[in-house]
Design an enzyme around this catalytic site. Structure first.
Site, PDB file in Angstrom:
ATOM      1  N   HIS A  11       0.831  -1.216  -0.093  1.00  9.90           N
ATOM      2  CA  HIS A  11       0.069  -0.232  -0.004  1.00  9.90           C
ATOM      3  C   HIS A  11       0.651   1.564  -0.017  1.00  9.90           C
ATOM      4  O   HIS A  11       0.601   1.971  -0.912  1.00  9.90           O
ATOM      5  CB  HIS A  11      -0.762   0.149   1.274  1.00  9.90           C
ATOM      6  CG  HIS A  11      -1.878   1.175   1.094  1.00  9.90           C
ATOM      7  ND1 HIS A  11      -3.036   1.311   0.663  1.00  9.90           N
ATOM      8  CD2 HIS A  11      -1.675   2.384   1.939  1.00  9.90           C
ATOM      9  CE1 HIS A  11      -3.820   2.257   0.795  1.00  9.90           C
ATOM     10  NE2 HIS A  11      -2.850   3.103   1.616  1.00  9.90           N
ATOM     11  N   GLU A  12       1.885   1.269   0.764  1.00 11.49           N
ATOM     12  CA  GLU A  12       2.477   2.510   0.956  1.00 11.49           C
ATOM     13  C   GLU A  12       3.730   2.711  -0.190  1.00 11.49           C
ATOM     14  O   GLU A  12       3.984   3.517  -0.705  1.00 11.49           O
ATOM     15  CB  GLU A  12       3.577   2.459   2.188  1.00 11.49           C
ATOM     16  CG  GLU A  12       2.665   2.491   3.531  1.00 11.49           C
ATOM     17  CD  GLU A  12       1.697   3.429   3.625  1.00 11.49           C
ATOM     18  OE1 GLU A  12       1.766   4.659   2.976  1.00 11.49           O
ATOM     19  OE2 GLU A  12       0.509   3.328   4.262  1.00 11.49           O
TER      20      GLU A  12
ATOM     21  N   HIS B 272       1.997   4.643  -3.026  1.00 14.71           N
ATOM     22  CA  HIS B 272       1.882   5.988  -2.637  1.00 14.71           C
ATOM     23  C   HIS B 272       3.224   6.437  -3.229  1.00 14.71           C
ATOM     24  O   HIS B 272       3.657   7.489  -3.777  1.00 14.71           O
ATOM     25  CB  HIS B 272       1.755   6.202  -1.218  1.00 14.71           C
ATOM     26  CG  HIS B 272       0.112   6.192  -0.851  1.00 14.71           C
ATOM     27  ND1 HIS B 272      -0.643   6.587  -1.508  1.00 14.71           N
ATOM     28  CD2 HIS B 272      -0.234   5.675   0.222  1.00 14.71           C
ATOM     29  CE1 HIS B 272      -1.911   6.179  -0.952  1.00 14.71           C
ATOM     30  NE2 HIS B 272      -1.511   5.811   0.237  1.00 14.71           N
TER      31      HIS B 272
END
EC number: 3.4.24.-
Length: 420
Positions: free
Chosen positions: A18-19, A22
């Protein structure tokens, strides 16, 4: 101990992807990423490379990517500040020492009169604190501000989150949930290759168990079931349904084998499932081992789970909401404890499903979530200008507070279900 390791692996992998989404899209847009952190709480491991600090923290239940300009931080050197400057051979500033100047013996003392560390990148002031020696230096784009033991890299405005186009900002935020879906696709695809194929929907028989009713009747793997008791069968689901509904009753299977059609009588055994008699003949689901089936399995499985989860969410809101419908970290840990018993492949499958869940939850249009931020971008697109940052900050803070309250309630509910 196995459950703890599995829990850390599952959560760590999901949060990392997820990170990472980003992070990669921020880098792609030219946004400075100051922190890439997996977990919350005290640091276990920290490593700095160029402008980014990478950390692993004690509690593996989340993470964050801190981008320049995202949290409104600003380095401000007001007129009258006395600082030390470390200069490059080209007479540009590489370090600005606010506190701890005695540790930098070669630093040039200066009293600041004017400073811009975002756009024009300069510092102007009086050398040796003498108002007759006014100087002006250009500041390096990667200059550090030293405040005791804390080192902070300056943020040129063009490297900040808010300086980027609406499209780049939106994609950077959307990339987190997107990478959760990508992780699920990768896992489901890998499982298809490891397991030798994917379940097929064809009306053919898979492995025939040696002691089952199908084996006794003479059915074989690969037989195509054309009809049962004269009722046409077009899929594996049709076969299962016909057998399940007729426990202990002889069924006429019309099959095709090696290009020839024949009829075989099969009497399903009777088994109890959820207190109900169902028929079983001892045949496994057929597997499609083609390369195409394996490579597309990740996409089809992920899409099917997305549809299923949205259906469940819809039922939650239309059929009445209850905390029992939600799981927090404790509930997920308890579920992981059960999944671990079935082996590593099942843990991987569980990881993929959780990753899809996290991606969807983060896309919900709620303040403090990625979906909430995307809604603000939509508002900006329609209105032509962004909402006041202070108002947006208040809304996100309120949303975060409500989410924390909900998390506490869900966790308490999980504990009661697990231990009481």
């Amino acid at each position: 101990m196995t459950t703890i390791i599995a829990f850390i692996f599952v959560f760590g992998l999901i949060v990392f992807f997820h990170e990472l989404g980003h992070f990669l899209f921020a880098k792609r847009a030219g946004i400075m990423v100051k922190d890439f952190s997996i977990g919350f709480g005290p640091k276990i491991f920290a490593y700095r490379k160029k402008e980014t600090q990478y950390t692993i923290r004690l509690l593996p239940i989340g993470g964050y990517v801190r981008m320049a300009g995202e949290d409104g931080e600003e380095i401000e050197l007001k007129p009258g500040y006395r600082v030390g400057l470390e200069l490059t051979p080209e007479e540009t500033v590489s370090k600005i020492i606010v506190n701890g100047k005695d540790q930098y013996v070669n630093a040039q003392p200066i009293e600041v009169s004017l400073c811009d560390l975002e756009k024009e990148l300069f510092i102007e002031g009086y050398e040796d604190y003498d108002d007759t020696k006014k100087v002006r230096y250009q500041v390096e784009r990667d200059a550090l501000v030293i405040d005791g033991k804390i080192e902070t890299m300056i943020t040129p405005y063009d490297r900040s989150f808010n300086a980027k186009s609406l499209g780049n900002r939106a994609m950077t935020i959307f990339a987190g949930p997107l990478f959760n879906f990508i992780l699920a696709i990768l896992i489901f695809t890998a499982l298809a290759f490891v397991q030798g194929g994917v379940p097929s929907t064809d009306n053919t028989l898979g492995n025939v168990l040696p002691d089952g009713a199908a084996a006794e009747a003479g059915l074989k793997k690969g037989d195509e079931v054309l009809s049962i008791n004269g009722k046409e069968t077009k899929s594996w689901t049709d076969i299962v349904q016909n057998v399940s509904e007729n426990p202990g009753k002889t069924l006429d299977f019309k099959i095709e084998r090696d290009g020839k059609t024949q009829d075989i009588d099969v009497k399903p055994a009777t088994q109890k499932e959820n207190g109900k008699d169902v028929g079983k003949i001892g045949v496994e689901t057929p597997m499609d081992s083609s390369f195409t089936a394996k490579i597309t399995n990740g996409f089809t499985q992920t899409w099917n789970w997305i549809v299923q989860i949205f259906t469940i969410l819809g039922n939650m809101f239309t059929g009445g909401f209850s905390l029992d419908m939600l799981n927090g970290p404790v509930g997920i840990y308890t579920s992981t404890q059960q999944v671990v018993q079935y082996g590593f492949m099942t843990v991987l499958n569980w990881t993929a499903v959780l990753s899809i869940n996290l991606g969807i939850v983060n896309l919900l249009p709620l303040p403090a979530l990625d979906g909430g931020r995307l809604m603000f971008f939509l508002y900006e697109l329609v209105r032509g200008k962004p909402i006041d940052p202070k108002k947006e900050g208040i809304i996100h803070f309120a949303g975060f507070a409500l989410l924390m309250v909900l998390m506490i309630l869900v966790t308490w509910n999980d504990i009661q279900r697990a231990f009481f």
